[in-house]
Scaffold this motif. Structure first.
Motif, short mmCIF file in Angstrom:
data_model
loop_
_atom_site.label_atom_id
_atom_site.label_comp_id
_atom_site.label_asym_id
_atom_site.label_seq_id
_atom_site.Cartn_x
_atom_site.Cartn_y
_atom_site.Cartn_z
N GLY A 1 0.81 -1.22 0.00
CA GLY A 1 0.00 0.00 0.00
C GLY A 1 0.83 1.26 0.00
O GLY A 1 0.55 2.21 -0.74
N VAL A 2 1.88 1.29 0.82
CA VAL A 2 2.71 2.50 0.88
C VAL A 2 3.52 2.68 -0.41
O VAL A 2 3.73 3.80 -0.86
CB VAL A 2 3.60 2.52 2.15
CG1 VAL A 2 4.82 1.62 2.01
CG2 VAL A 2 4.01 3.94 2.49
N ASN A 3 3.94 1.58 -1.02
CA ASN A 3 4.66 1.70 -2.30
C ASN A 3 3.74 2.24 -3.40
O ASN A 3 4.16 3.06 -4.22
CB ASN A 3 5.29 0.38 -2.71
CG ASN A 3 6.56 0.08 -1.94
OD1 ASN A 3 7.35 0.99 -1.66
ND2 ASN A 3 6.77 -1.17 -1.60
N MET A 4 2.47 1.81 -3.40
CA MET A 4 1.51 2.35 -4.36
C MET A 4 1.31 3.84 -4.13
O MET A 4 1.30 4.64 -5.08
CB MET A 4 0.16 1.63 -4.24
CG MET A 4 0.06 0.38 -5.06
SD MET A 4 -1.58 -0.44 -4.94
CE MET A 4 -2.71 0.91 -5.24
N PRO B 1 7.91 -0.17 10.83
CA PRO B 1 9.15 0.54 10.52
C PRO B 1 9.51 0.51 9.02
O PRO B 1 10.01 1.50 8.49
CB PRO B 1 10.21 -0.20 11.35
CG PRO B 1 9.42 -0.72 12.53
CD PRO B 1 8.08 -1.10 11.95
N GLU B 2 9.21 -0.58 8.33
CA GLU B 2 9.49 -0.67 6.90
C GLU B 2 8.61 0.31 6.12
O GLU B 2 9.07 0.95 5.17
CB GLU B 2 9.25 -2.10 6.38
CG GLU B 2 10.20 -3.13 6.94
CD GLU B 2 9.78 -3.66 8.32
OE1 GLU B 2 10.65 -4.29 8.96
OE2 GLU B 2 8.64 -3.44 8.76
N VAL B 3 7.37 0.43 6.53
CA VAL B 3 6.45 1.38 5.89
C VAL B 3 6.93 2.82 6.14
O VAL B 3 6.95 3.65 5.23
CB VAL B 3 5.01 1.17 6.42
CG1 VAL B 3 4.11 2.34 6.06
CG2 VAL B 3 4.44 -0.14 5.87
N MET B 4 7.34 3.10 7.37
CA MET B 4 7.82 4.45 7.69
C MET B 4 9.07 4.79 6.90
O MET B 4 9.28 5.94 6.52
CB MET B 4 8.07 4.58 9.20
CG MET B 4 6.81 4.48 10.06
SD MET B 4 5.50 5.62 9.59
CE MET B 4 6.26 7.19 10.01
N SER B 5 9.89 3.80 6.61
CA SER B 5 11.07 4.02 5.79
C SER B 5 10.69 4.49 4.38
O SER B 5 11.31 5.40 3.82
CB SER B 5 11.91 2.74 5.72
OG SER B 5 12.99 2.91 4.85
N VAL C 1 1.93 11.57 15.97
CA VAL C 1 2.84 12.70 16.19
C VAL C 1 4.23 12.18 16.56
O VAL C 1 5.24 12.62 16.01
CB VAL C 1 2.31 13.65 17.29
CG1 VAL C 1 3.36 14.68 17.68
CG2 VAL C 1 1.04 14.35 16.83
N GLY C 2 4.28 11.21 17.46
CA GLY C 2 5.56 10.63 17.86
C GLY C 2 6.28 9.98 16.69
O GLY C 2 7.50 10.14 16.52
N MET C 3 5.54 9.25 15.87
CA MET C 3 6.14 8.60 14.71
C MET C 3 6.67 9.63 13.72
O MET C 3 7.76 9.46 13.15
CB MET C 3 5.11 7.68 14.03
CG MET C 3 4.75 6.46 14.86
SD MET C 3 3.42 5.48 14.14
CE MET C 3 4.32 4.61 12.86
#
Length: 129
Positions: A28-31, A62-66, A94-96
């Motif tokens: 989803g994040v790559n799309m 963490p992989e998605v946030m990257s 907010v923390g993320m």
């Protein structure tokens, strides 16, 4: 695996609004990353701004946030986005976002209220809302 999470993109002059929905997996994040890149390229602004509105379900591993960090860096230093702003729905988000901002070395304006976010954008004169 099927993509989880999605974005809706709206342009107001040189302001890109990214409405972010649901929890994301890598697919989803790559799309979303590709959608944003394509939209920015199509607009071709010399100078532009970005605001993300996260719904209350938006989270990522963490992989998605990257990947999100890579997208922010792609927008900012490499493609003329002058400022990144994120309106979060929770303190967890907010923390993320604070942690991500530190990790990628880019400042991100953070808000937790849509009205305050829109006031900030209006004060800056972005997008002629």
């Amino acid at each position: 695996m099927l993509p989880h999470g999605y974005v809706k993109l709206n342009w107001f002059d040189n302001l890109l609004e990214v409405h972010v929905h649901g929890p994301f997996n890598l697919e989803g994040v790559n799309m979303a990353h590709e959608q944003i890149k394509q939209s920015v390229r199509e607009q071709g602004f010399d100078v532009w701004y970005r605001v993300d509105y996260l719904d209350n379900e938006t989270l990522g591993s963490p992989e998605v946030m990257s990947v999100i960090g890579k997208n922010y860096k792609w927008c900012g230093p490499y493609n003329n986005c002058q400022q990144l702003t994120v309106c979060c729905s929770s303190t967890i988000q907010v923390g993320m976002m604070r942690k991500l901002s530190e990790q990628i070395g880019l400042p991100i304006n953070l808000f937790t209220d849509v009205a305050q976010t829109k006031d900030f954008i209006s004060e800056k004169g972005w997008g002629n809302h």
